[in-house]
Design a protein around this motif. Structure first.
Motif, PDB file in Angstrom:
ATOM      1  N   SER A  61       5.873   8.066 -41.765  1.00 48.10           N
ATOM      2  CA  SER A  61       6.174   6.726 -41.267  1.00 48.10           C
ATOM      3  C   SER A  61       4.890   5.921 -41.276  1.00 48.10           C
ATOM      4  CB  SER A  61       6.755   6.777 -39.853  1.00 48.10           C
ATOM      5  OG  SER A  61       6.922   5.466 -39.347  1.00 48.10           O
ATOM      6  N   ARG A  62       4.885   4.838 -42.034  1.00 54.83           N
ATOM      7  CA  ARG A  62       3.673   4.033 -42.164  1.00 54.83           C
ATOM      8  C   ARG A  62       3.268   3.396 -40.836  1.00 54.83           C
ATOM      9  NH1 ARG A  62       4.754  -0.318 -46.479  1.00 54.83           N
ATOM     10  NH2 ARG A  62       6.721  -0.368 -45.321  1.00 54.83           N
ATOM     11  N   PHE A  63       4.253   3.088 -40.006  1.00 53.45           N
ATOM     12  CA  PHE A  63       3.948   2.386 -38.760  1.00 53.45           C
ATOM     13  C   PHE A  63       3.011   3.196 -37.869  1.00 53.45           C
ATOM     14  CE2 PHE A  63       4.874   1.622 -34.251  1.00 53.45           C
ATOM     15  CZ  PHE A  63       4.546   0.269 -34.162  1.00 53.45           C
ATOM     16  N   PHE A  64       3.133   4.509 -37.895  1.00 52.66           N
ATOM     17  CA  PHE A  64       2.318   5.358 -37.031  1.00 52.66           C
ATOM     18  C   PHE A  64       0.995   5.764 -37.684  1.00 52.66           C
ATOM     19  CE2 PHE A  64       6.701   5.958 -35.626  1.00 52.66           C
ATOM     20  CZ  PHE A  64       6.566   5.641 -34.279  1.00 52.66           C
ATOM     21  N   GLU A  65       0.675   5.145 -38.836  1.00 51.97           N
ATOM     22  CA  GLU A  65      -0.591   5.413 -39.512  1.00 51.97           C
ATOM     23  C   GLU A  65      -1.363   4.132 -39.791  1.00 51.97           C
ATOM     24  OE1 GLU A  65      -1.578   8.412 -39.870  1.00 51.97           O
ATOM     25  OE2 GLU A  65       0.312   9.403 -39.336  1.00 51.97           O
ATOM     26  N   LEU A  66      -1.028   3.051 -39.090  1.00 50.20           N
ATOM     27  CA  LEU A  66      -1.668   1.758 -39.333  1.00 50.20           C
ATOM     28  C   LEU A  66      -3.130   1.768 -38.911  1.00 50.20           C
ATOM     29  CD1 LEU A  66       1.153  -0.623 -38.035  1.00 50.20           C
ATOM     30  CD2 LEU A  66       0.531  -0.207 -40.413  1.00 50.20           C
ATOM     31  N   HIS A  68      -6.558  -0.204 -37.487  1.00 48.23           N
ATOM     32  CA  HIS A  68      -6.821  -1.196 -36.444  1.00 48.23           C
ATOM     33  C   HIS A  68      -5.785  -1.159 -35.331  1.00 48.23           C
ATOM     34  CE1 HIS A  68      -9.689  -2.662 -39.339  1.00 48.23           C
ATOM     35  NE2 HIS A  68      -8.730  -2.976 -40.193  1.00 48.23           N
ATOM     36  N   VAL A  69      -5.129  -0.035 -35.180  1.00 52.23           N
ATOM     37  CA  VAL A  69      -4.165   0.165 -34.104  1.00 52.23           C
ATOM     38  C   VAL A  69      -4.550   1.437 -33.358  1.00 52.23           C
ATOM     39  CG1 VAL A  69      -1.774   0.631 -33.482  1.00 52.23           C
ATOM     40  CG2 VAL A  69      -2.294  -0.987 -35.315  1.00 52.23           C
ATOM     41  N   GLN A  70      -4.622   1.349 -32.041  1.00 57.17           N
ATOM     42  CA  GLN A  70      -4.914   2.528 -31.218  1.00 57.17           C
ATOM     43  C   GLN A  70      -3.604   3.061 -30.652  1.00 57.17           C
ATOM     44  OE1 GLN A  70      -7.429   1.810 -27.846  1.00 57.17           O
ATOM     45  NE2 GLN A  70      -7.595   3.964 -27.294  1.00 57.17           N
ATOM     46  N   TYR A  71      -3.308   4.326 -30.942  1.00 57.75           N
ATOM     47  CA  TYR A  71      -2.103   4.982 -30.434  1.00 57.75           C
ATOM     48  C   TYR A  71      -2.494   5.861 -29.250  1.00 57.75           C
ATOM     49  CZ  TYR A  71      -0.249   3.553 -34.974  1.00 57.75           C
ATOM     50  OH  TYR A  71       0.128   2.820 -36.078  1.00 57.75           O
ATOM     51  N   VAL A  72      -1.809   5.663 -28.125  1.00 55.56           N
ATOM     52  CA  VAL A  72      -2.118   6.398 -26.906  1.00 55.56           C
ATOM     53  C   VAL A  72      -0.895   7.202 -26.496  1.00 55.56           C
ATOM     54  CG1 VAL A  72      -2.893   6.241 -24.512  1.00 55.56           C
ATOM     55  CG2 VAL A  72      -3.682   4.558 -26.185  1.00 55.56           C
ATOM     56  N   ASP A  73      -1.082   8.511 -26.320  1.00 51.99           N
ATOM     57  CA  ASP A  73       0.023   9.393 -25.945  1.00 51.99           C
ATOM     58  C   ASP A  73       0.264   9.350 -24.434  1.00 51.99           C
ATOM     59  OD1 ASP A  73       0.426  10.325 -28.565  1.00 51.99           O
ATOM     60  OD2 ASP A  73      -1.204  11.770 -28.346  1.00 51.99           O
ATOM     61  N   TYR A  74       1.539   9.310 -24.048  1.00 53.56           N
ATOM     62  CA  TYR A  74       1.938   9.333 -22.641  1.00 53.56           C
ATOM     63  C   TYR A  74       3.033  10.373 -22.451  1.00 53.56           C
ATOM     64  CZ  TYR A  74      -0.522   4.940 -21.710  1.00 53.56           C
ATOM     65  OH  TYR A  74      -1.484   3.980 -21.570  1.00 53.56           O
ATOM     66  N   GLN A  75       2.947  11.085 -21.330  1.00 52.78           N
ATOM     67  CA  GLN A  75       3.998  12.018 -20.951  1.00 52.78           C
ATOM     68  C   GLN A  75       4.921  11.408 -19.907  1.00 52.78           C
ATOM     69  OE1 GLN A  75       4.254  14.892 -22.598  1.00 52.78           O
ATOM     70  NE2 GLN A  75       2.384  14.338 -23.738  1.00 52.78           N
ATOM     71  N   ASP A  76       4.401  10.467 -19.139  1.00 52.78           N
ATOM     72  CA  ASP A  76       5.146   9.840 -18.055  1.00 52.78           C
ATOM     73  C   ASP A  76       5.693   8.496 -18.532  1.00 52.78           C
ATOM     74  OD1 ASP A  76       6.074   8.601 -15.747  1.00 52.78           O
ATOM     75  OD2 ASP A  76       4.419   9.303 -14.498  1.00 52.78           O
ATOM     76  N   SER A  77       7.009   8.403 -18.698  1.00 51.28           N
ATOM     77  CA  SER A  77       7.629   7.180 -19.198  1.00 51.28           C
ATOM     78  C   SER A  77       7.448   6.016 -18.225  1.00 51.28           C
ATOM     79  CB  SER A  77       9.123   7.412 -19.449  1.00 51.28           C
ATOM     80  OG  SER A  77       9.776   6.227 -19.844  1.00 51.28           O
ATOM     81  N   GLU A  78       7.545   6.314 -16.926  1.00 53.69           N
ATOM     82  CA  GLU A  78       7.400   5.249 -15.921  1.00 53.69           C
ATOM     83  C   GLU A  78       5.993   4.653 -15.944  1.00 53.69           C
ATOM     84  OE1 GLU A  78       7.694   4.683 -11.052  1.00 53.69           O
ATOM     85  OE2 GLU A  78       8.550   6.460 -12.019  1.00 53.69           O
ATOM     86  N   LEU A  79       4.983   5.514 -16.062  1.00 55.90           N
ATOM     87  CA  LEU A  79       3.609   5.045 -16.141  1.00 55.90           C
ATOM     88  C   LEU A  79       3.394   4.200 -17.387  1.00 55.90           C
ATOM     89  CD1 LEU A  79       0.600   5.015 -15.334  1.00 55.90           C
ATOM     90  CD2 LEU A  79       0.361   7.214 -16.536  1.00 55.90           C
ATOM     91  N   ALA A  80       3.914   4.663 -18.513  1.00 56.13           N
ATOM     92  CA  ALA A  80       3.739   3.937 -19.771  1.00 56.13           C
ATOM     93  C   ALA A  80       4.411   2.567 -19.709  1.00 56.13           C
ATOM     94  CB  ALA A  80       4.309   4.766 -20.917  1.00 56.13           C
ATOM     95  N   GLN A  81       5.594   2.501 -19.112  1.00 54.82           N
ATOM     96  CA  GLN A  81       6.278   1.213 -19.002  1.00 54.82           C
ATOM     97  C   GLN A  81       5.522   0.258 -18.072  1.00 54.82           C
ATOM     98  OE1 GLN A  81      10.544   1.374 -18.336  1.00 54.82           O
ATOM     99  NE2 GLN A  81      10.729   3.263 -19.507  1.00 54.82           N
ATOM    100  N   ALA A 112       3.274  -6.790 -32.799  1.00 53.61           N
ATOM    101  CA  ALA A 112       3.417  -5.346 -32.936  1.00 53.61           C
ATOM    102  C   ALA A 112       4.871  -4.975 -33.191  1.00 53.61           C
ATOM    103  CB  ALA A 112       2.902  -4.653 -31.673  1.00 53.61           C
ATOM    104  N   GLU A 113       5.785  -5.694 -32.560  1.00 51.70           N
ATOM    105  CA  GLU A 113       7.219  -5.435 -32.775  1.00 51.70           C
ATOM    106  C   GLU A 113       7.616  -5.755 -34.210  1.00 51.70           C
ATOM    107  OE1 GLU A 113      11.545  -6.731 -30.881  1.00 51.70           O
ATOM    108  OE2 GLU A 113       9.766  -7.983 -30.535  1.00 51.70           O
ATOM    109  N   GLN A 114       7.068  -6.824 -34.774  1.00 51.61           N
ATOM    110  CA  GLN A 114       7.390  -7.168 -36.156  1.00 51.61           C
ATOM    111  C   GLN A 114       6.908  -6.097 -37.125  1.00 51.61           C
ATOM    112  OE1 GLN A 114       9.452  -9.823 -36.581  1.00 51.61           O
ATOM    113  NE2 GLN A 114       9.263  -9.769 -34.333  1.00 51.61           N
ATOM    114  N   LEU A 115       5.742  -5.511 -36.814  1.00 54.54           N
ATOM    115  CA  LEU A 115       5.259  -4.417 -37.646  1.00 54.54           C
ATOM    116  C   LEU A 115       6.195  -3.221 -37.577  1.00 54.54           C
ATOM    117  CD1 LEU A 115       1.438  -4.534 -36.757  1.00 54.54           C
ATOM    118  CD2 LEU A 115       2.489  -5.217 -38.924  1.00 54.54           C
ATOM    119  N   LEU A 116       6.705  -2.937 -36.382  1.00 55.80           N
ATOM    120  CA  LEU A 116       7.585  -1.776 -36.219  1.00 55.80           C
ATOM    121  C   LEU A 116       8.911  -1.973 -36.933  1.00 55.80           C
ATOM    122  CD1 LEU A 116       8.123   0.437 -33.163  1.00 55.80           C
ATOM    123  CD2 LEU A 116      10.122  -0.629 -34.177  1.00 55.80           C
ATOM    124  N   ILE A 117       9.572  -3.091 -36.687  1.00 57.06           N
ATOM    125  CA  ILE A 117      10.910  -3.271 -37.277  1.00 57.06           C
ATOM    126  C   ILE A 117      10.830  -3.463 -38.791  1.00 57.06           C
ATOM    127  CG2 ILE A 117      11.866  -4.181 -35.141  1.00 57.06           C
ATOM    128  CD1 ILE A 117      11.599  -6.969 -36.213  1.00 57.06           C
TER     129      ILE A 117
END
Length: 334
Positions: A61-66, A68-81, A112-117
């Motif tokens: 998936s190209r979106f997850f390899e862009l 100039h984008v920092q991807y941060v992993d979260y385990q807690d959905s509430e914290l991430a939201q 960022a949403e436009q890049l994803l969709i």
């Protein structure tokens, strides 16, 4: 004992407040920093997109390899939201459920949403909203914490070495004053000065910029007091034996610069190498800044930041214990 302690405590406070240059520096330096950041970083202060991930990245998936984008992993959905609501994230994605969340008030979230969709049009959209945490709101605990760090370390370290070099400690040794009384008075005097100065700067800046504050001011004050005490104790340890202002200055810089760079003062350590994050946890400024930010931006209570509190208490006991054990009235070589 009480009279001797009070005499040292009062004398140290008068010495500081009568030194107009030191007082002015401690008052206006952090204020100028905050004002400067308010104008320099009028937006969110970041040069790249920051996207939160709940779960593993999907393959091919190209979106997850862009770039100039920092991807941060979260385990807690509430914290991430909550991070997304506060504009700490531009987008939140859960590949397993093919769902993404966007903050409708975030301009960077829109792009960022436009890049994803564009790459993953089948993902389901969820909308969140929330007040933006400006970069100024985020960096404030770090600026005040850094100012407290310099005041705590150098305000105690240099003073004790100067007293020792001028034979003030030698004369005090001949009085009924005990070392524990002298050290306790120095610690509490510097703590009083730091809290008064930092509190005044915080109130002035809050009046000008209306900072984001969800938690309790009393909790914030307690955390600030613990963090300041830990750094005062560290300064005391650095100056426990030395006669040399140059050596003491080098030792104080040796501990202050790593704290300034690795304690999350200017930038978040999320996504940083694990080794760097581990080293940062051994720095008192890291614990202070993390706890203060949690209280201010997440509405955390003392129970929520109890890990940082226990670590700071352990540091206080360790640094004070070592400092008292190593302390010499006349220093080494005399």
């Amino acid at each position: 004992m009480t009279k001797r302690f009070w005499a040292i405590f009062k004398a140290r406070n008068l010495e500081f407040f009568r030194d107009r240059s030191s007082l002015g520096w401690n008052l206006f330096f952090p204020l100028l920093l905050v004002v400067g950041f308010a104008f320099i970083f009028s937006g969110d202060g970041r040069a790249e997109y920051k996207i939160g991930l709940l779960g593993d990245k999907p393959a091919q998936s190209r979106f997850f390899e862009l770039e100039h984008v920092q991807y941060v992993d979260y385990q807690d959905s509430e914290l991430a939201q909550r991070k997304l609501q506060q504009h700490s994230l531009d987008l939140l994605v859960e590949p397993a459920s093919q769902t993404y969340w966007v903050n409708k008030s975030s301009p960077k979230g829109y792009f960022a949403e436009q890049l994803l969709i564009g790459d993953l049009p089948d993902y389901h959209r969820e909308v969140l909203d929330g007040r933006e945490i400006r970069y100024l709101d985020w960096v404030l605990p770090g600026i005040l914490g850094m100012n407290m760090m310099f005041s705590c370390l150098f305000g105690v370290g240099y003073v004790i070495v100067r007293y020792r070099k001028a034979s003030v400690l030698k004369r005090l040794k001949a009085t009924p004053l005990h070392a524990a009384e002298f050290l306790t008075a120095q610690v509490l005097s510097r703590l009083f000065i730091v809290l008064v100065i930092s509190g005044g700067v915080f109130v002035a800046c809050d009046w000008m910029f209306d900072f984001y504050m969800l938690g309790s001011y009393l909790d914030l004050l307690l955390v600030a007091a613990l963090g300041a005490t830990a750094m005062i104790a560290l300064g005391l340890l650095m100056a426990s034996r030395s006669h040399s202002e140059e050596l003491t200055g080098g030792l104080l810089n040796l501990v202050s610069w790593p704290m300034m760079m690795l304690s999350g003062v200017w930038f978040s350590l999320e996504g940083a190498p694990a080794a760097m994050q581990t080293v940062a946890q051994f720095l008192p400024l890291t614990q202070l800044v993390d706890a203060a930010r949690a209280i201010m931006t997440d509405g955390a209570t003392l129970v929520d930041v109890q890990q940082q509190i226990w670590i700071m208490l352990a540091m206080i006991l360790l640094f004070l214990g070592l400092g008292a054990w190593l302390f010499r009235w006349e220093g080494d070589g005399r």
